[in-house]
Design an enzyme around this catalytic site. Structure first.
Site, mmCIF file in Angstrom:
data_model
loop_
_atom_site.group_PDB
_atom_site.id
_atom_site.type_symbol
_atom_site.label_atom_id
_atom_site.label_comp_id
_atom_site.label_asym_id
_atom_site.label_seq_id
_atom_site.Cartn_x
_atom_site.Cartn_y
_atom_site.Cartn_z
ATOM 1 C CE LYS A 95 1.622 -2.448 -3.343
ATOM 2 N NZ LYS A 95 0.758 -1.322 -3.065
ATOM 3 C CG ASN A 96 -0.359 0.733 -5.917
ATOM 4 O OD1 ASN A 96 -0.264 -0.361 -5.341
ATOM 5 N ND2 ASN A 96 -0.221 1.885 -5.281
ATOM 6 C CB CYS A 103 -0.431 -0.647 4.417
ATOM 7 S SG CYS A 103 1.009 -1.181 3.507
ATOM 8 N NE ARG A 133 -6.217 1.007 2.765
ATOM 9 C CZ ARG A 133 -5.120 0.575 2.130
ATOM 10 N NH1 ARG A 133 -4.247 -0.174 2.758
ATOM 11 N NH2 ARG A 133 -4.895 0.883 0.870
ATOM 12 C CG ASP A 173 -18.130 4.397 1.293
ATOM 13 O OD1 ASP A 173 -16.939 4.248 1.619
ATOM 14 O OD2 ASP A 173 -18.589 5.498 0.930
ATOM 15 C CG ASP A 227 1.032 5.411 -1.985
ATOM 16 O OD1 ASP A 227 0.449 5.446 -0.888
ATOM 17 O OD2 ASP A 227 0.557 4.821 -2.975
ATOM 18 N NE ARG A 231 1.531 -5.976 0.782
ATOM 19 C CZ ARG A 231 0.976 -4.804 1.046
ATOM 20 N NH1 ARG A 231 1.113 -4.255 2.216
ATOM 21 N NH2 ARG A 231 0.251 -4.182 0.133
HETATM 22 N N1 EPU Z 1 -12.371 5.921 0.471
HETATM 23 C C1 EPU Z 1 -13.659 5.950 0.923
HETATM 24 N N2 EPU Z 1 -14.535 5.031 0.415
HETATM 25 C C2 EPU Z 1 -14.160 4.097 -0.493
HETATM 26 C C3 EPU Z 1 -12.827 4.088 -0.956
HETATM 27 C C4 EPU Z 1 -11.954 5.021 -0.450
HETATM 28 O O1 EPU Z 1 -14.040 6.784 1.748
HETATM 29 O O2 EPU Z 1 -15.012 3.294 -0.905
HETATM 30 C C5 EPU Z 1 -11.424 6.927 0.975
HETATM 31 C C6 EPU Z 1 -10.253 6.312 1.733
HETATM 32 O O3 EPU Z 1 -10.569 6.097 3.088
HETATM 33 C C7 EPU Z 1 -9.151 7.313 1.518
HETATM 34 C C8 EPU Z 1 -9.460 7.896 0.129
HETATM 35 O O4 EPU Z 1 -10.810 7.572 -0.138
HETATM 36 O O5 EPU Z 1 -9.256 8.341 2.450
HETATM 37 C C9 EPU Z 1 -8.591 7.372 -0.993
HETATM 38 O O6 EPU Z 1 -8.608 5.943 -0.984
HETATM 39 P P1 EPU Z 1 -8.334 5.090 -2.311
HETATM 40 O O7 EPU Z 1 -9.547 4.258 -2.548
HETATM 41 O O8 EPU Z 1 -7.895 6.009 -3.379
HETATM 42 O O9 EPU Z 1 -7.153 4.158 -1.850
HETATM 43 P P2 EPU Z 1 -6.928 2.638 -2.229
HETATM 44 O O10 EPU Z 1 -7.453 2.349 -3.566
HETATM 45 O O11 EPU Z 1 -7.359 1.786 -1.087
HETATM 46 C C10 EPU Z 1 -4.661 3.045 -3.432
HETATM 47 C C11 EPU Z 1 -3.267 2.498 -3.319
HETATM 48 C C12 EPU Z 1 -2.622 3.041 -2.058
HETATM 49 C C13 EPU Z 1 -2.621 4.565 -2.106
HETATM 50 C C14 EPU Z 1 -4.047 5.091 -2.327
HETATM 51 C C15 EPU Z 1 -4.097 6.591 -2.528
HETATM 52 C C16 EPU Z 1 -3.429 0.373 -4.409
HETATM 53 C C17 EPU Z 1 -3.441 -1.105 -4.300
HETATM 54 N N3 EPU Z 1 -3.337 1.058 -3.271
HETATM 55 O O12 EPU Z 1 -5.355 2.597 -2.257
HETATM 56 O O13 EPU Z 1 -1.286 2.576 -2.089
HETATM 57 O O14 EPU Z 1 -2.132 5.082 -0.887
HETATM 58 O O15 EPU Z 1 -4.606 4.465 -3.506
HETATM 59 O O16 EPU Z 1 -3.309 6.963 -3.593
HETATM 60 O O17 EPU Z 1 -3.477 0.915 -5.499
HETATM 61 C C18 EPU Z 1 0.779 1.925 -1.238
HETATM 62 O O18 EPU Z 1 1.084 1.597 -2.401
HETATM 63 O O19 EPU Z 1 1.602 1.998 -0.295
HETATM 64 C C19 EPU Z 1 -0.623 2.244 -0.953
HETATM 65 C C20 EPU Z 1 -1.133 2.259 0.273
#
Ligand code: EPU
Length: 440
Positions: free
Chosen positions: A43-44, A138, A143, A146, A327, A419
């Site tokens: 998915k991701n 989710c 989230r 920045d 995850d 999803r």
């Molecule tokens: N973070 C920041 N600033 C940012 C971006 C992230 O502080 O600009 C923090 C977040 O708050 C969090 C950490 O960095 O504490 C990691 O966040 P990340 O950006 O890696 O998460 P994401 O890209 O929003 C993806 C997956 C999630 C998975 C996370 C961590 C996708 C679409 N989503 O989210 O997947 O939990 O990486 O591996 O790829 C799921 O599939 O159930 C899911 C939630």
């Protein structure tokens, strides 16, 4: 006839309101899973590769797409932006992105899931302008984006977050060195997308290393990009003039889906073979399952997981790849809920990823969650109950709990699960689970 029509309208309205609120899973538990299951495309990775097609001035073919609602949403969005999508089968499409006509993604759809924010990077890269609704997805706590914004600005864009949407614009995108303050999958992907067609070289330092980051880089390179280092913490993107496409790419298997079935095998006291996975991507979960007394025999693209004795307690801290993935935390939480002794899980990525623990407590678990820590006092067995999926992985965890528990479990709020998991109940049914989806 009239009643059927009214029912159909209700189903459609509920879908567009954000979920199949009229469906639930009914599970009769205590069935040890047995047999073989095949893992779908990740998915991701899919939700990063689909928007990446916007960078191509041509046609590409994508294989091994998971048949999940996030993929369908993404295809709808791409079409509203001018892409032409042809479905060759349930898992294979061609995308023609020669004629992109809009930089404005439909706000109602983008709000339905998180990965819609990749449209900012890809539209910015392709058109130097993007307007995208604040992403949904989710509810895992705060989230922030920045780091995405920091990256776009470093490449020369101005970014405005206002009135429910994000607008990014640049005269020119020029490569830059960007150090990520936190390891972020989303920001790493978005910066890759924005910099593929930029002038000069971009370096992303402290980049995320998840398999889907590597998969996106492989996809873009197959289409004509020049990206090196994906999978390490420093990614180097040399801007190219154009991505011509005209190639076929197959999406990597979903390591989280594979890990979900691994947890299900142990929790249900089963013995299963998981096919079409990359066992290298599963090292942290294999290690944890072996640590608690489960058995794993990994062989390249498949593995056998089987139960012989009650799992023992363990401590887990979720971390970016290659650490134990957040995850899979709820699914492993189900295993620890009935392990011998007291386990501790420390969730270091998301602040609200323990919502599933109160649902498990309704099934007889003894879990105390506070902030980013949860303490699991292992009980002998879980008891079936009505439970609600609070997010995607929580939903998968509750299905595993239902299959392992004594008696009947009903799982509500299935839109979260749909999803991200393809035909989840069918896959579990083939492994012997007594599970059916019913409309209320
Ligand atoms: N973070 C920041 N600033 C940012 C971006 C992230 O502080 O600009 C923090 C977040 O708050 C969090 C950490 O960095 O504490 C990691 O966040 P990340 O950006 O890696 O998460 P994401 O890209 O929003 C993806 C997956 C999630 C998975 C996370 C961590 C996708 C679409 N989503 O989210 O997947 O939990 O990486 O591996 O790829 C799921 O599939 O159930 C899911 C939630």
């Amino acid at each position: 006839m009239m009643l059927a029509l009214i029912y159909d309208v209700i189903i459609h309205i509920s879908y567009y309101m954000g979920g199949y609120i009229l469906e639930k899973l009914i599970i009769t538990g205590m069935t040890p899973l047995k047999g073989e299951v095949s893992i779908s495309g990740a998915k991701n990775a899919a939700v990063a590769i689909l928007p990446a097609t916007l960078l191509i001035n041509g046609i590409c073919t994508i294989e091994n797409l998971p048949n999940i609602s996030d993929v369908k949403l993404y295809c709808d969005i791409l079409e509203t932006l001018g892409a032409k999508i042809t479905w060759l089968s349930t898992h294979e499409i061609t995308v023609d992105t020669r004629n992109i006509t809009s930089i404005k993604a439909p706000l109602d759809t983008t709000r339905k899931f998180r990965a819609s924010y990749y449209l900012i990077g890809s539209l910015l890269g392709r058109c130097k302008e993007a307007q995208v609704g604040i992403p949904g997805g989710c509810n895992l706590g705060n989230r922030p984006i920045d780091q995405h914004i920091k990256g776009f600005e470093a490449l020369g864009a101005t970014v405005e977050v206002a009135a429910g949407d994000i607008r990014a614009k640049a005269k020119n995108l020029v490569g830059a060195s960007i150090y990520m303050d936190v390891v972020s999958v989303g920001a790493t992907i978005n910066i890759m997308l924005a910099s593929v067609l930029a002038e000069g070289t971009t370096i992303i330092d402290n980049a995320a290393k998840e398999p889907h980051i590597v998969d996106l880089a492989n996809f873009l390179n197959t289409m004509g990009a020049d990206i090196r280092g994906a999978g390490t913490d420093m990614i180097k993107i040399k801007g190219v003039k154009e991505l011509k496409g005209n190639a076929t790419y197959s999406i990597v298997p979903d390591q989280i889906e594979a890990g979900t079935f691994m947890c299900a095998a142990i929790a249900s006291k089963g013995d299963i073979i998981i096919n079409n996975c990359i066992t290298k991507h599963l090292e942290s979960i294999i290690a944890k399952i072996e640590e608690i007394g489960g058995n794993v025999d990994a062989n390249g693209d498949h593995l056998r997981v089987w139960y012989t004795k009650r799992p023992t307690k363990a401590n887990i801290k979720t971390l970016p790849y290659p650490g134990f993935p957040t995850d899979l935390q709820p699914q492993m939480g189900v295993v620890l809920a009935t392990a011998q002794g007291t386990s501790i899980i420390n969730e270091s990525i998301w602040e609200s990823r323990f919502q599933y623990t109160s649902e498990l407590n309704n099934m007889g678990a003894k879990i105390t969650a506070q902030g980013k820590t949860a303490i699991f006092e292992g009980v002998d067995c879980l008891i079936g109950a009505p439970v609600t999926a609070t997010d995607l992985r929580a939903g998968a965890a509750l299905i595993i709990a239902g299959i392992s528990a004594k008696g009947r479990t009903e799982v509500y709020n299935l839109s979260h699960i749909d999803r991200g998991y393809e035909n989840i109940e069918e896959k579990f049914r083939k492994l012997g689970a007594k599970i059916e989806r019913v409309k209320e």
